[in-house]
Design a protein around this motif. Structure first.
Motif, PDB file in Angstrom:
ATOM      1  N   ARG A  52      14.217  36.634 -31.830  1.00  0.00           N
ATOM      2  CA  ARG A  52      13.128  37.490 -32.311  1.00  0.00           C
ATOM      3  C   ARG A  52      13.009  38.757 -31.486  1.00  0.00           C
ATOM      4  O   ARG A  52      12.835  39.855 -32.024  1.00  0.00           O
ATOM      5  CB  ARG A  52      11.811  36.723 -32.299  1.00  0.00           C
ATOM      6  N   ALA A  53      13.078  38.633 -30.174  1.00  0.00           N
ATOM      7  CA  ALA A  53      12.929  39.809 -29.318  1.00  0.00           C
ATOM      8  C   ALA A  53      14.095  40.784 -29.513  1.00  0.00           C
ATOM      9  O   ALA A  53      13.898  42.008 -29.548  1.00  0.00           O
ATOM     10  CB  ALA A  53      12.835  39.388 -27.859  1.00  0.00           C
ATOM     11  N   MET A  54      15.313  40.249 -29.629  1.00  0.00           N
ATOM     12  CA  MET A  54      16.476  41.096 -29.854  1.00  0.00           C
ATOM     13  C   MET A  54      16.332  41.892 -31.149  1.00  0.00           C
ATOM     14  O   MET A  54      16.499  43.121 -31.172  1.00  0.00           O
ATOM     15  CB  MET A  54      17.741  40.240 -29.915  1.00  0.00           C
ATOM     16  N   LEU A  55      16.025  41.199 -32.246  1.00  0.00           N
ATOM     17  CA  LEU A  55      15.914  41.875 -33.539  1.00  0.00           C
ATOM     18  C   LEU A  55      14.742  42.848 -33.554  1.00  0.00           C
ATOM     19  O   LEU A  55      14.836  43.930 -34.152  1.00  0.00           O
ATOM     20  CB  LEU A  55      15.777  40.850 -34.660  1.00  0.00           C
ATOM     21  N   GLU A  56      13.646  42.485 -32.901  1.00  0.00           N
ATOM     22  CA  GLU A  56      12.503  43.402 -32.864  1.00  0.00           C
ATOM     23  C   GLU A  56      12.854  44.680 -32.112  1.00  0.00           C
ATOM     24  O   GLU A  56      12.457  45.779 -32.514  1.00  0.00           O
ATOM     25  CB  GLU A  56      11.313  42.699 -32.211  1.00  0.00           C
ATOM     26  N   SER A  57      13.604  44.541 -31.021  1.00  0.00           N
ATOM     27  CA  SER A  57      14.001  45.737 -30.275  1.00  0.00           C
ATOM     28  C   SER A  57      14.889  46.645 -31.117  1.00  0.00           C
ATOM     29  O   SER A  57      14.754  47.875 -31.072  1.00  0.00           O
ATOM     30  CB  SER A  57      14.701  45.341 -28.980  1.00  0.00           C
ATOM     31  N   LEU A  58      15.789  46.054 -31.894  1.00  0.00           N
ATOM     32  CA  LEU A  58      16.672  46.848 -32.740  1.00  0.00           C
ATOM     33  C   LEU A  58      15.930  47.457 -33.916  1.00  0.00           C
ATOM     34  O   LEU A  58      16.173  48.621 -34.289  1.00  0.00           O
ATOM     35  CB  LEU A  58      17.838  45.979 -33.229  1.00  0.00           C
ATOM     36  N   LEU A  59      15.014  46.705 -34.506  1.00  0.00           N
ATOM     37  CA  LEU A  59      14.219  47.244 -35.610  1.00  0.00           C
ATOM     38  C   LEU A  59      13.380  48.432 -35.160  1.00  0.00           C
ATOM     39  O   LEU A  59      13.184  49.392 -35.916  1.00  0.00           O
ATOM     40  CB  LEU A  59      13.316  46.159 -36.195  1.00  0.00           C
ATOM     41  N   SER A  60      12.871  48.386 -33.933  1.00  0.00           N
ATOM     42  CA  SER A  60      12.068  49.506 -33.446  1.00  0.00           C
ATOM     43  C   SER A  60      12.902  50.782 -33.392  1.00  0.00           C
ATOM     44  O   SER A  60      12.396  51.878 -33.671  1.00  0.00           O
ATOM     45  CB  SER A  60      11.479  49.185 -32.072  1.00  0.00           C
ATOM     46  N   ILE A  61      14.173  50.653 -33.035  1.00  0.00           N
ATOM     47  CA  ILE A  61      15.062  51.815 -32.957  1.00  0.00           C
ATOM     48  C   ILE A  61      15.360  52.347 -34.359  1.00  0.00           C
ATOM     49  O   ILE A  61      15.345  53.557 -34.600  1.00  0.00           O
ATOM     50  CB  ILE A  61      16.356  51.439 -32.209  1.00  0.00           C
ATOM     51  N   ARG A  62      15.604  51.443 -35.289  1.00  0.00           N
ATOM     52  CA  ARG A  62      15.833  51.859 -36.679  1.00  0.00           C
ATOM     53  C   ARG A  62      14.570  52.508 -37.259  1.00  0.00           C
ATOM     54  O   ARG A  62      14.639  53.538 -37.927  1.00  0.00           O
ATOM     55  CB  ARG A  62      16.226  50.650 -37.521  1.00  0.00           C
ATOM     56  N   ARG A  63      13.425  51.901 -36.994  1.00  0.00           N
ATOM     57  CA  ARG A  63      12.167  52.411 -37.527  1.00  0.00           C
ATOM     58  C   ARG A  63      11.853  53.809 -36.990  1.00  0.00           C
ATOM     59  O   ARG A  63      11.274  54.649 -37.683  1.00  0.00           O
ATOM     60  CB  ARG A  63      11.034  51.442 -37.177  1.00  0.00           C
ATOM     61  N   ALA A  64      12.240  54.071 -35.748  1.00  0.00           N
ATOM     62  CA  ALA A  64      12.006  55.383 -35.153  1.00  0.00           C
ATOM     63  C   ALA A  64      12.898  56.463 -35.749  1.00  0.00           C
ATOM     64  O   ALA A  64      12.638  57.655 -35.544  1.00  0.00           O
ATOM     65  CB  ALA A  64      12.218  55.315 -33.643  1.00  0.00           C
ATOM     66  N   GLY A  65      13.950  56.056 -36.472  1.00  0.00           N
ATOM     67  CA  GLY A  65      14.760  57.048 -37.162  1.00  0.00           C
ATOM     68  C   GLY A  65      16.257  56.958 -37.005  1.00  0.00           C
ATOM     69  O   GLY A  65      16.990  57.780 -37.553  1.00  0.00           O
ATOM     70  N   ALA A  66      16.760  55.968 -36.268  1.00  0.00           N
ATOM     71  CA  ALA A  66      18.205  55.871 -36.060  1.00  0.00           C
ATOM     72  C   ALA A  66      18.911  55.384 -37.322  1.00  0.00           C
ATOM     73  O   ALA A  66      18.514  54.372 -37.906  1.00  0.00           O
ATOM     74  CB  ALA A  66      18.511  54.928 -34.904  1.00  0.00           C
ATOM     75  N   ASP A  67      19.957  56.078 -37.722  1.00  0.00           N
ATOM     76  CA  ASP A  67      20.794  55.623 -38.832  1.00  0.00           C
ATOM     77  C   ASP A  67      21.721  54.506 -38.390  1.00  0.00           C
ATOM     78  O   ASP A  67      22.112  53.660 -39.195  1.00  0.00           O
ATOM     79  CB  ASP A  67      21.635  56.793 -39.372  1.00  0.00           C
ATOM     80  N   PHE A  68      22.099  54.502 -37.112  1.00  0.00           N
ATOM     81  CA  PHE A  68      22.985  53.480 -36.560  1.00  0.00           C
ATOM     82  C   PHE A  68      22.628  53.280 -35.098  1.00  0.00           C
ATOM     83  O   PHE A  68      21.990  54.136 -34.473  1.00  0.00           O
ATOM     84  CB  PHE A  68      24.462  53.863 -36.724  1.00  0.00           C
ATOM     85  N   ILE A  69      23.034  52.132 -34.549  1.00  0.00           N
ATOM     86  CA  ILE A  69      22.661  51.775 -33.186  1.00  0.00           C
ATOM     87  C   ILE A  69      23.895  51.290 -32.431  1.00  0.00           C
ATOM     88  O   ILE A  69      24.614  50.407 -32.911  1.00  0.00           O
ATOM     89  CB  ILE A  69      21.607  50.647 -33.162  1.00  0.00           C
ATOM     90  N   VAL A  70      24.126  51.865 -31.272  1.00  0.00           N
ATOM     91  CA  VAL A  70      25.123  51.328 -30.339  1.00  0.00           C
ATOM     92  C   VAL A  70      24.400  50.286 -29.494  1.00  0.00           C
ATOM     93  O   VAL A  70      23.400  50.595 -28.836  1.00  0.00           O
ATOM     94  CB  VAL A  70      25.700  52.428 -29.437  1.00  0.00           C
ATOM     95  N   THR A  71      24.883  49.043 -29.524  1.00  0.00           N
ATOM     96  CA  THR A  71      24.179  47.982 -28.816  1.00  0.00           C
ATOM     97  C   THR A  71      25.130  46.858 -28.406  1.00  0.00           C
ATOM     98  O   THR A  71      26.048  46.509 -29.145  1.00  0.00           O
ATOM     99  CB  THR A  71      23.039  47.392 -29.674  1.00  0.00           C
ATOM    100  N   TYR A  72      24.869  46.296 -27.227  1.00  0.00           N
ATOM    101  CA  TYR A  72      25.628  45.140 -26.758  1.00  0.00           C
ATOM    102  C   TYR A  72      25.195  43.871 -27.488  1.00  0.00           C
ATOM    103  O   TYR A  72      25.858  42.837 -27.360  1.00  0.00           O
ATOM    104  CB  TYR A  72      25.444  44.987 -25.244  1.00  0.00           C
ATOM    105  N   PHE A  73      24.129  43.951 -28.255  1.00  0.00           N
ATOM    106  CA  PHE A  73      23.679  42.842 -29.091  1.00  0.00           C
ATOM    107  C   PHE A  73      24.350  42.849 -30.469  1.00  0.00           C
ATOM    108  O   PHE A  73      23.987  42.042 -31.326  1.00  0.00           O
ATOM    109  CB  PHE A  73      22.163  42.916 -29.312  1.00  0.00           C
ATOM    110  N   ALA A  74      25.283  43.747 -30.717  1.00  0.00           N
ATOM    111  CA  ALA A  74      25.809  43.937 -32.078  1.00  0.00           C
ATOM    112  C   ALA A  74      26.310  42.644 -32.701  1.00  0.00           C
ATOM    113  O   ALA A  74      26.001  42.336 -33.865  1.00  0.00           O
ATOM    114  CB  ALA A  74      26.914  44.999 -32.073  1.00  0.00           C
ATOM    115  N   LYS A  75      27.075  41.864 -31.960  1.00  0.00           N
ATOM    116  CA  LYS A  75      27.636  40.644 -32.547  1.00  0.00           C
ATOM    117  C   LYS A  75      26.554  39.617 -32.830  1.00  0.00           C
ATOM    118  O   LYS A  75      26.526  39.017 -33.924  1.00  0.00           O
ATOM    119  CB  LYS A  75      28.713  40.057 -31.636  1.00  0.00           C
ATOM    120  N   GLU A  76      25.659  39.409 -31.864  1.00  0.00           N
ATOM    121  CA  GLU A  76      24.592  38.420 -32.083  1.00  0.00           C
ATOM    122  C   GLU A  76      23.691  38.848 -33.228  1.00  0.00           C
ATOM    123  O   GLU A  76      23.286  38.015 -34.057  1.00  0.00           O
ATOM    124  CB  GLU A  76      23.757  38.266 -30.803  1.00  0.00           C
TER     125      GLU A  76
END
Length: 329
Positions: free
Chosen positions: A299-323
């Motif tokens: 939940r925390a991982m996905l919430e952190s990524l959703l916050s970045i998308r919600r702020a306006g990112a079209d794509f995200i570079v992340t070490y969580f990509a596979k998970e």
């Protein structure tokens, strides 16, 4: 109308209902996975400050790339750890540099064609002093020479493009680097290769674990003379405007989580494709909480990524990509 006619909870009753009206989505294709590639064979060296992340020899990196294809991940961001370093970082643009070898190998494997290959374009991993450009010293003082560094960065971009990079991503924060790279790539017949500029890269405390992963910590001083002051929003917008004028095709904000306001401001103002880098310190900080049982990992991982998308990112570079891809794919 107000309560009781309007009841906002009506659209939250079930998982299916919440999914139907969800405004922001995570998809594997919008995730970019960083790889740290080193010399050797069969190397899979754990990075102590980044659980689940490794320095990988090329054969091991190819296995990671294949897994990313299976998961539907959009691309890879490649960093190189050379066998030798020098003051000018010549391994960055050498034809047989570690990133160049990796680009050619991945491109030869047609089963990996769905991955966009992004080459991080900087000198810090390749210089003996760990700075992102040419260092000039005067007694006990030093500075990174902006203009002398541009030629070397441009050579690096052209070399990476020739080796097969789909996107060149300058992260050095030298003034004028985008124009220099565009000119060098065009002269080499690589005018179709886009530049994704780390247009607003801040001098952040959240890069610490990366410097272990990439063996790129400065041997003296710090990078605050060329990376941005975290207090400045208007300056970030100027940086982005200048990079666009010089020919940037895409933009990348770094770090992500501590700078969501910068990301939002850039999204509102600029129309170029825009990404954000959830950096090593963000990843390590969350993992430290996971290991102590303080946060629910998925939940925390996905919430952190959703916050970045919600702020306006079209794509995200992340070490969580596979998970993350396993959960949202």
């Amino acid at each position: 109308m107000d309560f009781p006619v309007t009841r906002m909870r009506r659209l939250r009753r079930t998982a299916a209902m919440r999914s139907l009206v969800r405004e922001t989505h995570l998809r594997p294709s919008s995730l970019i996975y960083p790889l740290f590639i080193c010399p050797g064979e069969g190397v899979r060296k754990p990075i102590s400050s980044m659980p689940g992340v490794f320095n990988l020899s090329l054969d091991e990196a190819m296995k990671e790339a294949a897994e990313c294809v299976r998961l539907g991940i959009g691309g890879l961001l490649l960093f190189g750890l050379p066998s030798e370093k020098d003051e000018e970082g010549t391994g960055a643009w050498h034809e047989d540099g570690i990133v160049q070898q990796s680009l050619r190998a991945i491109k030869r494997d047609r089963s990996l064609d769905s991955l966009t290959l992004i080459a991080d374009t900087c000198l810090c991993e390749y210089t003996s002093h760990g700075h992102c450009g040419v260092v000039q010293t005067d007694g006990d003082h030093f500075h990174v020479d902006n203009d002398l560094s541009l030629h070397l960065l441009a050579k690096t971009a052209a070399s990476q493009a020739a080796a097969g990079a789909d996107i060149i991503a300058p992260s050095d924060m030298m003034d004028g680097r985008v124009a220099a790279m565009r000119s060098a790539m065009d002269a080499a017949g690589k005018q179709d290769i886009p530049i994704m500029s780390y247009a607003a890269k801040f001098a952040s405390a959240f890069y610490g674990p990366f410097r272990e992963a990439a063996d790129s910590a400065p041997q003296f001083g710090d990078r605050r003379g060329y990376q941005m002051d975290g207090a400045n929003v208007r300056e970030a917008m100027r940086e982005i405007e200048l990079d666009i004028r010089e020919g940037a095709d895409m933009l990348l904000m770094k770090p992500a989580g501590p700078y969501l306001d910068i990301l939002r401001a850039a999204r509102d103002r600029f129309e170029l494709p825009l990404g954000a880098y959830q950096v090593s310190g963000e990843y390590a900080m969350l993992h430290a909480a996971f290991e102590r049982g303080w946060l629910e990992p998925e939940r925390a991982m996905l919430e952190s990524l959703l916050s970045i998308r919600r702020a306006g990112a079209d794509f995200i570079v992340t070490y969580f990509a596979k998970e993350a891809a396993k959960l949202v794919g």
